[in-house]
Write a protein that holds these residues in place. Structure first.
Motif, PDB file in Angstrom:
ATOM      1  N   GLY A  29      21.066 -25.608  15.332  1.00 28.41           N
ATOM      2  CA  GLY A  29      20.803 -24.443  14.797  1.00 28.41           C
ATOM      3  C   GLY A  29      22.103 -23.451  14.968  1.00 28.41           C
ATOM      4  O   GLY A  29      21.567 -22.304  15.190  1.00 28.41           O
ATOM      5  N   GLY A  30      23.328 -23.999  14.855  1.00 21.40           N
ATOM      6  CA  GLY A  30      24.458 -23.026  14.854  1.00 21.40           C
ATOM      7  C   GLY A  30      24.827 -22.588  13.520  1.00 21.40           C
ATOM      8  O   GLY A  30      24.240 -22.980  12.453  1.00 21.40           O
ATOM      9  N   HIS A  31      26.018 -21.912  13.497  1.00 15.88           N
ATOM     10  CA  HIS A  31      26.481 -21.488  12.339  1.00 15.88           C
ATOM     11  C   HIS A  31      28.179 -21.988  12.314  1.00 15.88           C
ATOM     12  O   HIS A  31      28.640 -22.207  13.435  1.00 15.88           O
ATOM     13  CB  HIS A  31      26.559 -20.050  12.235  1.00 15.88           C
ATOM     14  N   VAL A  32      28.761 -22.045  11.292  1.00 14.65           N
ATOM     15  CA  VAL A  32      29.899 -22.471  11.150  1.00 14.65           C
ATOM     16  C   VAL A  32      31.002 -21.591  10.542  1.00 14.65           C
ATOM     17  O   VAL A  32      30.832 -21.167   9.500  1.00 14.65           O
ATOM     18  CB  VAL A  32      30.097 -24.031  10.415  1.00 14.65           C
ATOM     19  N   LEU A  33      32.237 -21.507  10.981  1.00 13.19           N
ATOM     20  CA  LEU A  33      33.209 -20.670  10.297  1.00 13.19           C
ATOM     21  C   LEU A  33      34.263 -21.746   9.763  1.00 13.19           C
ATOM     22  O   LEU A  33      34.865 -22.827  10.490  1.00 13.19           O
ATOM     23  CB  LEU A  33      34.130 -20.008  11.387  1.00 13.19           C
ATOM     24  N   LEU A  34      34.448 -21.897   8.409  1.00 13.82           N
ATOM     25  CA  LEU A  34      35.437 -22.798   7.889  1.00 13.82           C
ATOM     26  C   LEU A  34      36.686 -21.926   7.488  1.00 13.82           C
ATOM     27  O   LEU A  34      36.757 -21.068   6.959  1.00 13.82           O
ATOM     28  CB  LEU A  34      34.785 -23.338   6.511  1.00 13.82           C
ATOM     29  N   GLU A  35      37.709 -22.818   7.749  1.00 10.86           N
ATOM     30  CA  GLU A  35      39.133 -22.017   7.489  1.00 10.86           C
ATOM     31  C   GLU A  35      39.944 -23.148   6.969  1.00 10.86           C
ATOM     32  O   GLU A  35      40.048 -24.249   7.342  1.00 10.86           O
ATOM     33  CB  GLU A  35      39.750 -21.648   8.876  1.00 10.86           C
ATOM     34  N   GLY A  36      40.631 -22.612   5.748  1.00  9.85           N
ATOM     35  CA  GLY A  36      41.278 -23.526   4.986  1.00  9.85           C
ATOM     36  C   GLY A  36      42.062 -22.920   3.835  1.00  9.85           C
ATOM     37  O   GLY A  36      41.214 -21.696   3.168  1.00  9.85           O
ATOM     38  N   VAL A  37      43.025 -23.273   3.110  1.00 13.98           N
ATOM     39  CA  VAL A  37      43.698 -22.726   2.003  1.00 13.98           C
ATOM     40  C   VAL A  37      42.808 -22.788   0.854  1.00 13.98           C
ATOM     41  O   VAL A  37      41.697 -23.705   0.873  1.00 13.98           O
ATOM     42  CB  VAL A  37      44.905 -23.282   1.725  1.00 13.98           C
ATOM     43  N   PRO A  38      42.687 -21.908  -0.164  1.00 17.85           N
ATOM     44  CA  PRO A  38      41.863 -22.089  -1.451  1.00 17.85           C
ATOM     45  C   PRO A  38      41.961 -23.312  -1.975  1.00 17.85           C
ATOM     46  O   PRO A  38      43.218 -24.049  -1.911  1.00 17.85           O
ATOM     47  CB  PRO A  38      42.375 -21.039  -2.382  1.00 17.85           C
ATOM     48  N   GLY A  39      41.011 -23.952  -2.703  1.00 17.53           N
ATOM     49  CA  GLY A  39      40.805 -25.251  -3.465  1.00 17.53           C
ATOM     50  C   GLY A  39      40.423 -26.427  -2.537  1.00 17.53           C
ATOM     51  O   GLY A  39      40.427 -27.529  -3.269  1.00 17.53           O
ATOM     52  N   LEU A  40      40.062 -26.220  -1.189  1.00 11.94           N
ATOM     53  CA  LEU A  40      39.657 -27.551  -0.493  1.00 11.94           C
ATOM     54  C   LEU A  40      38.155 -27.805  -0.299  1.00 11.94           C
ATOM     55  O   LEU A  40      37.771 -28.845   0.098  1.00 11.94           O
ATOM     56  CB  LEU A  40      40.253 -27.440   0.929  1.00 11.94           C
ATOM     57  N   ALA A 138      30.767 -19.297   6.968  1.00 17.12           N
ATOM     58  CA  ALA A 138      31.600 -18.257   6.623  1.00 17.12           C
ATOM     59  C   ALA A 138      32.823 -19.056   6.460  1.00 17.12           C
ATOM     60  O   ALA A 138      33.334 -20.074   7.147  1.00 17.12           O
ATOM     61  CB  ALA A 138      31.757 -17.229   7.776  1.00 17.12           C
ATOM     62  N   THR A 139      33.561 -18.373   5.407  1.00 15.62           N
ATOM     63  CA  THR A 139      34.996 -19.087   5.223  1.00 15.62           C
ATOM     64  C   THR A 139      35.889 -17.953   5.135  1.00 15.62           C
ATOM     65  O   THR A 139      35.761 -16.604   5.156  1.00 15.62           O
ATOM     66  CB  THR A 139      35.101 -19.545   3.737  1.00 15.62           C
ATOM     67  N   GLN A 140      37.236 -18.386   5.568  1.00 11.41           N
ATOM     68  CA  GLN A 140      38.330 -17.453   5.542  1.00 11.41           C
ATOM     69  C   GLN A 140      39.476 -18.330   5.270  1.00 11.41           C
ATOM     70  O   GLN A 140      39.565 -19.396   5.565  1.00 11.41           O
ATOM     71  CB  GLN A 140      38.639 -16.629   6.813  1.00 11.41           C
ATOM     72  N   ASN A 141      40.701 -17.414   4.568  1.00 14.54           N
ATOM     73  CA  ASN A 141      41.874 -17.919   4.315  1.00 14.54           C
ATOM     74  C   ASN A 141      43.121 -17.848   5.463  1.00 14.54           C
ATOM     75  O   ASN A 141      42.910 -16.596   5.837  1.00 14.54           O
ATOM     76  CB  ASN A 141      42.430 -17.262   2.991  1.00 14.54           C
ATOM     77  N   PRO A 142      43.508 -18.883   6.116  1.00 13.91           N
ATOM     78  CA  PRO A 142      44.267 -18.671   7.047  1.00 13.91           C
ATOM     79  C   PRO A 142      45.799 -18.088   6.768  1.00 13.91           C
ATOM     80  O   PRO A 142      46.447 -17.977   7.753  1.00 13.91           O
ATOM     81  CB  PRO A 142      44.335 -20.016   7.544  1.00 13.91           C
ATOM     82  N   ILE A 143      46.257 -18.043   5.272  1.00  9.21           N
ATOM     83  CA  ILE A 143      47.702 -17.955   4.949  1.00  9.21           C
ATOM     84  C   ILE A 143      47.609 -16.428   4.547  1.00  9.21           C
ATOM     85  O   ILE A 143      48.737 -15.916   4.187  1.00  9.21           O
ATOM     86  CB  ILE A 143      48.031 -18.835   4.270  1.00  9.21           C
ATOM     87  N   GLU A 144      46.670 -15.614   4.200  1.00 11.24           N
ATOM     88  CA  GLU A 144      46.686 -14.380   3.466  1.00 11.24           C
ATOM     89  C   GLU A 144      45.953 -13.202   4.228  1.00 11.24           C
ATOM     90  O   GLU A 144      44.671 -13.386   4.349  1.00 11.24           O
ATOM     91  CB  GLU A 144      46.136 -14.757   2.151  1.00 11.24           C
TER      92      GLU A 144
END
Length: 306
Positions: A29-40, A138-144
């Motif tokens: 019942g939790g939520h996830v933050l996905l971090e990675g460069v575009p296109g993965l 939720a997603t975010q880009n770690p390099i920009e």
């Protein structure tokens, strides 16, 4: 759940552990933050999960001009009927993808807080329950980071896991390319639901009954408290972090087909559950230290219960 994992692994290559952790977050019942460069494949992972459980999927593209009402919904006046109507926002879905969440301002980011924590949304004083199951990815880009608004600690703490996606292996990358050959793509079938939302709710209820012995609870407590004692950490893990490790360990044990939690379950979920909850000192960051290193050293220093 094994059918669900198998269906996802056939379409998202090179992310087997992250897929299982995503499924564990659904059970917990939790939520996830996905971090990675575009296109993965961050978006594809969330979309495939929604299709695999036969649930409703919504994608919210976070931009600087996105307003809170664009997420939760609003009240509009219907000229034809001469009455006000409530229009529910895209957050009312089983799987919600908050794409590039750090592109919007803090006010818009905060619109997800009540939904993520209370599984409800208040629109003009009226509270509406969200569907069950409900998972925010939720997603975010770690390099920009230019033009972004880093998530505050209070909102980061709402995520059960922070998963980091890396490049797939060579064979997995070949499989990705084969899937885009026209002949292969024509043969690819739509994702069929492996489970229904009702079965997910039943699985969540069984997960809550997984046994956790006192020795495991003491083990988790020691790990969390030890992060606060490190001189390399400016802000250690809170009691909510301990709850996150506990619930995630129960979900992982359920995925493994066990009715009890082992220390190995705790070790496996500790890194994704703690990496976004530790604030390192400036000196540690200058020396190239990461929260993953701190968590790994903490796990190595805490005696494992027998």
């Amino acid at each position: 759940m094994e059918q669900l994992l198998g269906a996802m692994e056939q379409r998202v290559y090179g992310q087997k552990l992250n897929i299982r952790l995503l499924a564990a977050a659904l059970l917990a019942g939790g939520h996830v933050l996905l971090e990675g460069v575009p296109g993965l494949g961050k978006t594809k992972m969330a979309r495939t999960l929604a299709a695999s459980i036969g649930g409703e999927y919504r994608r919210i593209q976070f931009t600087p001009d996105l307003m809170p009402s664009d997420i939760t919904g609003s009240v509009i006046f219907d000229m034809a009927r001469s009455e006000f109507q409530t229009v529910l926002g895209p957050v009312f879905a089983n799987i919600v993808l908050a794409d590039e969440i750090n592109r919007s301002g803090p006010k818009t980011q905060a619109a997800l807080l009540e939904a993520m924590e209370e599984q409800q949304v208040t629109i003009h004083g009226t509270t509406y329950r969200l569907p069950d199951p409900f998972l925010v990815v939720a997603t975010q880009n770690p390099i920009e980071y230019e033009g972004t608004y880093p998530l505050p600690e209070a909102q980061l703490d709402r995520f059960l896991f922070k998963l980091t996606l890396d490049y797939p292996g060579e064979e997995q990358e070949r499989q990705i390319l084969r899937g885009h050959v026209p002949y292969e793509k024509e043969r690819e079938q739509a994702v069929l639901p492996a489970l229904t939302p009702e079965e997910i709710r039943e699985a969540k209820a069984r997960t809550a009954e997984v046994v956790v012995e006192d020795s495991i609870i003491a083990y988790i407590t020691t790990i969390v408290r030890k992060t606060r004692d490190s001189k390399r950490v400016q802000l250690g893990a809170s009691p909510r972090a301990g709850i996150a490790i506990l619930t995630a360990s129960k979900a992982w044990a359920a995925l493994e087909g066990r009715s009890y939690v082992t220390p190995d379950d705790v070790k496996l979920v500790a890194r994704p559950a703690l990496r976004h909850r530790l604030l390192l000192t400036p000196q540690e960051e200058l020396e190239g230290g990461t929260s993953d290193h701190i968590v790994q050293e903490t796990l190595a220093s805490v005696p494992v219960p027998r």
